[in-house]
Scaffold this motif. Structure first.
Motif, PDB file in Angstrom:
ATOM      1  N   LEU A 201     -28.775 -64.229 -56.729  1.00  0.00           N
ATOM      2  CA  LEU A 201     -27.720 -64.981 -56.044  1.00  0.00           C
ATOM      3  C   LEU A 201     -27.061 -65.934 -57.038  1.00  0.00           C
ATOM      4  CD1 LEU A 201     -26.491 -65.393 -53.174  1.00  0.00           C
ATOM      5  CD2 LEU A 201     -28.002 -67.378 -52.965  1.00  0.00           C
ATOM      6  N   THR A 202     -25.729 -65.947 -57.084  1.00  0.00           N
ATOM      7  CA  THR A 202     -25.001 -66.714 -58.095  1.00  0.00           C
ATOM      8  C   THR A 202     -24.328 -67.942 -57.495  1.00  0.00           C
ATOM      9  OG1 THR A 202     -22.902 -65.540 -57.761  1.00  0.00           O
ATOM     10  CG2 THR A 202     -24.496 -64.555 -59.302  1.00  0.00           C
ATOM     11  N   ALA A 203     -23.898 -68.845 -58.400  1.00  0.00           N
ATOM     12  CA  ALA A 203     -23.176 -70.047 -57.976  1.00  0.00           C
ATOM     13  C   ALA A 203     -21.869 -69.677 -57.277  1.00  0.00           C
ATOM     14  CB  ALA A 203     -22.906 -70.934 -59.190  1.00  0.00           C
ATOM     15  N   ALA A 209     -19.539 -69.329 -49.764  1.00  0.00           N
ATOM     16  CA  ALA A 209     -20.050 -69.648 -48.423  1.00  0.00           C
ATOM     17  C   ALA A 209     -19.989 -71.140 -48.115  1.00  0.00           C
ATOM     18  CB  ALA A 209     -21.495 -69.166 -48.302  1.00  0.00           C
ATOM     19  N   LYS A 210     -19.320 -71.899 -48.978  1.00  0.00           N
ATOM     20  CA  LYS A 210     -19.332 -73.367 -48.853  1.00  0.00           C
ATOM     21  C   LYS A 210     -18.843 -73.841 -47.498  1.00  0.00           C
ATOM     22  CE  LYS A 210     -17.731 -77.591 -51.142  1.00  0.00           C
ATOM     23  NZ  LYS A 210     -17.026 -78.163 -52.325  1.00  0.00           N
ATOM     24  N   HIS A 211     -17.772 -73.224 -46.971  1.00  0.00           N
ATOM     25  CA  HIS A 211     -17.225 -73.702 -45.697  1.00  0.00           C
ATOM     26  C   HIS A 211     -18.216 -73.516 -44.552  1.00  0.00           C
ATOM     27  CE1 HIS A 211     -16.279 -69.422 -45.677  1.00  0.00           C
ATOM     28  NE2 HIS A 211     -16.056 -69.484 -44.376  1.00  0.00           N
ATOM     29  N   HIS A 212     -19.126 -72.540 -44.677  1.00  0.00           N
ATOM     30  CA  HIS A 212     -20.180 -72.378 -43.666  1.00  0.00           C
ATOM     31  C   HIS A 212     -21.233 -73.478 -43.823  1.00  0.00           C
ATOM     32  CE1 HIS A 212     -18.851 -68.488 -42.136  1.00  0.00           C
ATOM     33  NE2 HIS A 212     -18.649 -68.109 -43.388  1.00  0.00           N
ATOM     34  N   ILE A 213     -21.571 -73.786 -45.063  1.00  0.00           N
ATOM     35  CA  ILE A 213     -22.614 -74.791 -45.326  1.00  0.00           C
ATOM     36  C   ILE A 213     -22.177 -76.165 -44.849  1.00  0.00           C
ATOM     37  CG2 ILE A 213     -23.989 -75.934 -47.111  1.00  0.00           C
ATOM     38  CD1 ILE A 213     -23.739 -73.365 -48.791  1.00  0.00           C
ATOM     39  N   ILE A 214     -20.933 -76.540 -45.142  1.00  0.00           N
ATOM     40  CA  ILE A 214     -20.481 -77.894 -44.793  1.00  0.00           C
ATOM     41  C   ILE A 214     -20.282 -78.067 -43.292  1.00  0.00           C
ATOM     42  CG2 ILE A 214     -19.419 -78.236 -47.055  1.00  0.00           C
ATOM     43  CD1 ILE A 214     -16.706 -77.736 -45.807  1.00  0.00           C
ATOM     44  N   ASN A 215     -20.250 -76.984 -42.546  1.00  0.00           N
ATOM     45  CA  ASN A 215     -20.141 -77.079 -41.088  1.00  0.00           C
ATOM     46  C   ASN A 215     -21.494 -77.143 -40.399  1.00  0.00           C
ATOM     47  OD1 ASN A 215     -17.379 -77.197 -40.684  1.00  0.00           O
ATOM     48  ND2 ASN A 215     -17.129 -74.988 -40.827  1.00  0.00           N
ATOM     49  N   ALA A 216     -22.584 -77.119 -41.173  1.00  0.00           N
ATOM     50  CA  ALA A 216     -23.923 -77.116 -40.583  1.00  0.00           C
ATOM     51  C   ALA A 216     -24.426 -78.535 -40.349  1.00  0.00           C
ATOM     52  CB  ALA A 216     -24.896 -76.374 -41.499  1.00  0.00           C
ATOM     53  N   GLU A 217     -25.179 -78.690 -39.291  1.00  0.00           N
ATOM     54  CA  GLU A 217     -25.847 -79.952 -39.017  1.00  0.00           C
ATOM     55  C   GLU A 217     -27.232 -79.988 -39.679  1.00  0.00           C
ATOM     56  OE1 GLU A 217     -25.880 -80.018 -34.808  1.00  0.00           O
ATOM     57  OE2 GLU A 217     -23.706 -80.214 -34.640  1.00  0.00           O
ATOM     58  N   ALA A 229     -29.341 -71.452 -57.494  1.00  0.00           N
ATOM     59  CA  ALA A 229     -28.468 -71.240 -56.345  1.00  0.00           C
ATOM     60  C   ALA A 229     -28.945 -72.073 -55.148  1.00  0.00           C
ATOM     61  CB  ALA A 229     -28.422 -69.764 -55.971  1.00  0.00           C
ATOM     62  N   ILE A 230     -30.261 -72.149 -54.960  1.00  0.00           N
ATOM     63  CA  ILE A 230     -30.831 -72.984 -53.897  1.00  0.00           C
ATOM     64  C   ILE A 230     -30.430 -74.434 -54.098  1.00  0.00           C
ATOM     65  CG2 ILE A 230     -32.989 -73.906 -52.947  1.00  0.00           C
ATOM     66  CD1 ILE A 230     -34.288 -71.196 -53.628  1.00  0.00           C
ATOM     67  N   LYS A 231     -30.591 -74.914 -55.328  1.00  0.00           N
ATOM     68  CA  LYS A 231     -30.286 -76.320 -55.631  1.00  0.00           C
ATOM     69  C   LYS A 231     -28.814 -76.628 -55.377  1.00  0.00           C
ATOM     70  CE  LYS A 231     -31.039 -79.826 -59.198  1.00  0.00           C
ATOM     71  NZ  LYS A 231     -31.561 -80.077 -60.582  1.00  0.00           N
ATOM     72  N   LEU A 232     -27.933 -75.705 -55.768  1.00  0.00           N
ATOM     73  CA  LEU A 232     -26.504 -75.892 -55.543  1.00  0.00           C
ATOM     74  C   LEU A 232     -26.191 -75.953 -54.052  1.00  0.00           C
ATOM     75  CD1 LEU A 232     -23.535 -75.979 -56.398  1.00  0.00           C
ATOM     76  CD2 LEU A 232     -23.581 -73.472 -56.553  1.00  0.00           C
ATOM     77  N   ALA A 233     -26.731 -75.025 -53.282  1.00  0.00           N
ATOM     78  CA  ALA A 233     -26.472 -74.999 -51.841  1.00  0.00           C
ATOM     79  C   ALA A 233     -27.014 -76.260 -51.164  1.00  0.00           C
ATOM     80  CB  ALA A 233     -27.113 -73.753 -51.227  1.00  0.00           C
ATOM     81  N   MET A 234     -28.179 -76.717 -51.590  1.00  0.00           N
ATOM     82  CA  MET A 234     -28.743 -77.951 -51.039  1.00  0.00           C
ATOM     83  C   MET A 234     -27.849 -79.145 -51.348  1.00  0.00           C
ATOM     84  SD  MET A 234     -32.807 -77.393 -51.867  1.00  0.00           S
ATOM     85  CE  MET A 234     -33.364 -78.940 -51.177  1.00  0.00           C
TER      86      MET A 234
END
Length: 387
Positions: A201-203, A209-217, A229-234
Motif C-alpha cells: 500500500l502506497t502513500a 482515500a483521504k476524503h473518506h478518512i477525514i469524514n470518519a469519526e 502507509a498506516i502512519k500516514l493514514a493515522m
C-alpha cells in the motif's frame, strides 16, 4: 473497469442466472451500449460510461427536484453532502488456509489433519466485518493481488454488510495469505502470515482515500499493512479530529512511532509485554504495562487477556471486564471480533466500559465458531450478557 467480461463472470458478480445475463446483454447491445463477443461482452466504442455513474444519475434527479426533499444539498455548490461514515478501517485482507489438528505438531513431525478449509481473513477485514455486523457504518480500505484469490476477496467483502469498500490491487504482489493450525484439544491456534499485497500500500493510494478518512469519526487500524502507509493514514485521521484506535497486531518494532497519533490502543498480553518490556503474566503486571503505555501518550489502554478477561485503563482508573463462559471451538479471530464490536459500540456513543463489556461478550460468541471471519449475529449478545 474490466473492459471485457465473460457471461459467467457477470453471473457471479450480479448474482443472477446466465439466462438473465444473456437476455440483458441482448437489450444492451440493441441500445448500443455494449458489444457481445463469444461467451461474453465488451464495452461498445464511443459510449460515455461516466453518464451512467451513480453521481451523474443523482445529479440528474436533483436537477428535476426528485430528491430535494430527502437529501441535503451543499448551498454553495449545489452538490449532495456526503454522509459521514462512522468508522474508517484500514487493514489487511488475507486468505486463511486452516488445518484442524488433534494437537500441534512437534518440529519435524507430520500429523494428519481432521479437516481443512480455505476462507476469508486478515485482521482488517475481520474487524471491519465484525463492526458492520454490530451496526457500525464502515468504510474499509485494503489491498489485494491480481491472482486467483482477488475475485474471492471481492465476493467476500461484498457479502459482509460493510457499507463502503476501497479495494486497491497490486500487479506485482499476491493477495495475503495466512496458514493456520487449530488444536482441537485446546481450541488454540498457531498462525503464519504472508502479507503479500498488504505490504505494498502506497502513500498515493492513502491520499486517494483521504476524503473518506477525514469524514470518519473513528479510525481503526492494525499492523498487517505497510507501516509507513498506516502512519500516514493515522496522521490524516488525527488531523481531521477522528478518534484513532490501534490494534498493535502483529507487533512491529516501530510501533512506538505511532503512539503520539493514538487515542486508544488494544494490545493483548504479548503485545503489551513487547511494547513496554514488562512481562505481562497476571493482573498486576498487566496494570503496570497499562500505566507504562499510558505514559507513552495513549489516553485509553485496553489489554485483552484471553481467558482472564479485559483490563481497561482510562482517566487514571482501572476497570476489569471478566471473561464470559463459552464453549471454545476456535480462538482464531477472537481479537478481531472484540476490536470490531468495541469500535461499533464506541461509534454509538457507549462509554469505554460499556463498549468493552459488549465486545467481550461478542468475542465469547465468536470463539464458539470455526473460522476467523465467521462472525456471530449481534442479536445474540444480549442473551450472553444476561446468561
Amino acid at each position: 473497469m474490466h473492459k471485457q467480461l465473460s457471461n459467467q463472470q457477470l453471473s457471479r458478480l450480479l448474482t443472477v442466472t446466465a439466462k438473465t445475463v444473456r437476455s440483458d446483454l441482448a437489450q444492451l447491445e440493441q441500445d448500443g451500449l455494449v458489444k457481445r463477443i463469444h461467451g461474453g461482452v465488451c464495452q461498445s466504442e464511443g459510449v460515455d460510461i461516466k453518464k451512467y455513474s451513480l453521481d451523474a444519475m443523482l445529479a440528474q434527479l436533483i436537477e428535476h427536484n426528485l430528491l430535494s426533499d430527502t437529501l441535503g444539498l451543499d448551498s454553495t455548490q449545489g452538490r449532495l453532502r456526503k454522509m459521514k461514515h462512522n468508522v474508517f478501517v484500514l487493514g489487511s485482507f488475507n486468505v486463511d488456509i486452516v488445518a484442524n489438528l488433534e494437537r500441534f505438531p512437534q518440529p519435524g513431525e507430520t500429523l494428519h489433519s481432521s479437516s481443512s478449509s480455505i476462507g476469508a481473513g486478515g485482521k482488517g477485514a475481520n474487524q471491519a466485518y465484525a463492526a458492520a455486523k454490530n451496526g457500525a457504518n464502515i468504510t474499509f480500505m485494503t489491498k489485494i493481488g491480481t491472482d486467483q484469490f482477488s475475485q474471492f476477496a471481492r465476493q467476500h467483502l461484498s457479502s459482509t454488510g460493510i457499507a463502503n469498500t476501497i479495494i486497491v490491487e497490486s500487479s506485482t504482489s499476491p493477495t495475503g495469505t495466512a496458514l493456520i493450525y487449530v488444536s482441537e484439544q485446546a481450541g488454540e491456534n498457531m498462525i503464519a502470515v504472508n502479507e503479500g499485497a498488504n505490504m505494498t500500500l502506497t502513500a498515493d493510494e492513502v491520499h486517494a482515500a483521504k476524503h473518506h478518512i477525514i469524514n470518519a469519526e473513528l479510525f481503526l487500524t492494525q499492523l498487517e499493512t505497510n507501516f509507513d502507509a498506516i502512519k500516514l493514514a493515522m496522521s490524516i485521521a488525527k488531523e481531521s479530529g477522528a478518534k484513532v484506535i490501534l490494534n498493535p497486531a502483529p507487533y512491529h518494532d516501530r510501533t512506538p512511532e505511532l503512539l503520539p497519533l493514538v487515542d486508544m490502543i488494544t494490545p493483548n498480553e504479548t503485545e503489551a509485554s513487547l511494547m513496554t518490556g514488562i512481562e505481562v503474566t497476571d493482573l498486576e503486571s498487566a496494570k503496570q504495562a497499562a500505566i507504562a503505555i499510558h505514559a507513552l501518550g495513549v489516553s485509553s489502554v485496553v489489554i485483552t487477556r484471553g481467558a482472564d478477561g479485559v483490563l481497561l485503563y482510562e482517566n487514571g482508573q482501572f476497570t476489569q471486564v471478566d471473561v464470559l463462559k463459552s464453549a471454545v471451538v476456535d480462538t482464531t479471530g477472537a481479537g478481531d471480533a472484540f476490536n470490531g464490536a468495541l469500535v461499533a459500540e464506541l461509534a454509538k456513543g457507549s462509554t469505554l466500559h460499556e463498549a468493552a463489556k459488549y465486545a467481550n461478550a461478542y468475542a465469547s460468541l465468536a470463539v464458539e465458531r470455526l473460522g476467523a471471519a465467521n462472525m456471530p449475529d449481534a442479536s445474540l449478545v444480549a442473551a450472553r450478557l444476561n446468561a
